[in-house]
Motif scaffolding. Structure first.
Motif, PDB file in Angstrom:
ATOM      1  N   THR A   1       0.949  -1.222  -0.171  1.00 22.78           N
ATOM      2  CA  THR A   1       0.110  -0.146  -0.036  1.00 22.78           C
ATOM      3  C   THR A   1       0.735   1.396  -0.025  1.00 22.78           C
ATOM      4  O   THR A   1       1.847   1.426   0.841  1.00 22.78           O
ATOM      5  CB  THR A   1      -1.005   0.112   1.180  1.00 22.78           C
ATOM      6  OG1 THR A   1      -1.846  -1.245   1.186  1.00 22.78           O
ATOM      7  CG2 THR A   1      -1.736   1.267   1.070  1.00 22.78           C
TER       8      THR A   1
ATOM      9  N   GLU B   1       0.846   5.369   0.355  1.00 24.69           N
ATOM     10  CA  GLU B   1       0.192   6.612   0.691  1.00 24.69           C
ATOM     11  C   GLU B   1       0.945   7.734   0.163  1.00 24.69           C
ATOM     12  O   GLU B   1       1.969   7.951   0.614  1.00 24.69           O
ATOM     13  CB  GLU B   1      -0.286   6.615   2.170  1.00 24.69           C
ATOM     14  CG  GLU B   1      -1.020   5.556   2.829  1.00 24.69           C
ATOM     15  CD  GLU B   1      -1.230   5.376   3.968  1.00 24.69           C
ATOM     16  OE1 GLU B   1      -2.215   5.676   4.471  1.00 24.69           O
ATOM     17  OE2 GLU B   1      -0.530   5.100   4.619  1.00 24.69           O
TER      18      GLU B   1
ATOM     19  N   PRO C   1      -5.386   5.885  -0.708  1.00 26.64           N
ATOM     20  CA  PRO C   1      -4.106   5.390  -0.893  1.00 26.64           C
ATOM     21  C   PRO C   1      -4.085   4.423  -2.092  1.00 26.64           C
ATOM     22  O   PRO C   1      -5.301   4.314  -2.519  1.00 26.64           O
ATOM     23  CB  PRO C   1      -3.921   4.461   0.583  1.00 26.64           C
ATOM     24  CG  PRO C   1      -5.364   4.152   0.810  1.00 26.64           C
ATOM     25  CD  PRO C   1      -6.348   5.501   0.391  1.00 26.64           C
TER      26      PRO C   1
END
Length: 407
Positions: free
Chosen positions: A31, A33, A40
């Motif tokens: 992930t 961000e 995200p």
């Protein structure tokens, strides 16, 4: 409560019983961000390894001997065959054996953990052409930024000069041709904010202005997501030809006259935006023709035909060629050259094994549903025929030459 029922299982031919099993599955993800962005991006890196955990029961007069055999089987090198009562037969590696216990009532238990063995596959010689496109798009963005901070210069100018350049800047970023593209990525508001901050931005350092523009226009955060990338590539390629991005030309020699400094500043901004659009087109090329090249996740994956992919490729290459002709910056020219090569290789590689389009003329006006069934034997391809040939009404396909996949 009834006692749990024992089920037969075995590993490397050594039998045991189980009452239940834990089976861990999923996907590997990363992930990302990003600053100033609420949403995200999670990149899918492939399926996770499958892990099976069981409590093995060995029961009978020879329970000690059989448990020792099971322990030896788990300690043996390499993969072995696990016969699971619910999951069937699979090749696994025993990775953990916990707390073997020998009871006095001819019962022995142990907790076993297995992972699928998978396959040992060596890298092949296929080039990651999509990755080359992403790298080329990043290099072009960097070269574009460096050129802009050298070319954009209104330092020391009177306020009316900065106001004029700011108004030209705001007008450029209010163009419908820009906002329509970025609406698809929910970035239209960011574009409007950029236009509203125009005069403040152009009055500051070129580095801050250039970075703000590229951060707003760049689509790097959307790479590898599901999107109609073929359409995105075509629209950004077409955007580079807009008059609003080609109306100003820098003077051949640096000049200090007011009009020429305004012209040079406008030309620098237009070049920045034009080359940013090219970077996005090159980025889009990394996904053109892939399974991510569709409107949204609910849309059926349909590989585009050879002709459509080649047309997208040629549109991008035409825009790159035009920019190479315009630029006088060696770094930008080199970045464009690398982008040209990456786009050609990526899309050609995906297109070469795809079906071609052929011309087919119905004998009479026919519903698209019937035509899809008659030609493909699949009535669900009705929308494909309507969309590709821009049919106004699916119930009345005219008896004119149509473009259909040759299957």
């Amino acid at each position: 409560m009834n006692a749990p029922e024992l089920r037969r299982a075995s590993f490397r031919g050594v039998p045991f019983e189980v009452t239940s099993s834990d089976f861990k599955v999923g996907r590997r993800t990363q992930t990302f961000e990003y600053p100033q962005r609420d949403t995200p991006f999670t990149e899918d890196l492939g399926r996770s390894k499958r892990t099976i955990t069981v409590t093995a029961y060995v029961i009978g007069a020879d329970y000690i001997t059989r448990m020792k055999r099971l322990i030896a089987a788990c300690e043996k090198q390499g993969a072995g065959r696990l016969i699971h009562p619910w999951l069937g037969t699979m090749e696994v590696v025993a990775v953990d054996l916990t707390s073997p216990r020998f009871e006095s009532n001819r019962l022995s238990t142990v907790t076993l953990s297995f992972v699928e063995s998978g396959k040992l596959e060596f890298p092949n010689s296929i080039v990651d052409a999509g990755g080359r496109c992403l790298k080329a798009a990043s290099a072009l963005t960097n070269a574009n930024f460096d050129e802009f901070i050298k070319k954009f210069d209104i330092s020391g100018c009177q306020d009316f000069v900065k106001k004029t350049v700011g108004e030209d800047f705001a007008k450029l970023f209010s163009e419908d041709s820009l906002s329509r593209i970025y609406q698809a990525f929910d970035l239209a508001d960011d574009l409007a904010d950029l236009a509203n901050d125009a005069i403040t931005l152009v009055s500051g350092a070129p580095q801050s202005l250039g970075q703000r523009v590229l951060d707003t226009l760049g689509l790097q955060g959307f790479a590898s997501t599901i999107c109609a990338w073929s359409n995105v590539a075509n629209r950004f390629s077409q955007l580079t030809k807009e008059n609003s991005l080609n109306s100003s030309k820098p003077t051949a020699v640096a000049s200090r006259t007011t009009s020429e400094r305004i012209e040079n500043a406008d030309a620098a901004v237009q070049t920045l935006v034009r080359q940013a659009a090219l970077s996005n087109a090159v980025l889009a090329a990394s996904e053109v023709g892939s399974e991510n090249d569709r409107v949204d996740a609910s849309a059926v994956v349909q590989t585009a035909p050879y002709d459509d992919l080649i047309q997208v490729r040629d549109n991008i290459l035409e825009a790159i060629d035009a920019e190479m002709f315009k630029t006088q910056n060696d770094s930008v020219f080199e970045a464009l050259s690398q982008a040209h090569s990456a786009v050609y290789e990526a899309i050609t590689q995906r297109a070469e094994n795809q079906e071609r389009l052929v011309t087919f003329t119905p004998s009479a006006v026919t519903p698209a549903l019937v035509l899809a069934y008659d030609y493909y034997g699949d009535s669900t391809r009705e929308l494909e025929i309507v969309g590709r040939n821009k049919i106004r009404h699916s119930g009345f396909v005219p008896a004119v030459p149509l473009k259909l996949l040759n299957e």
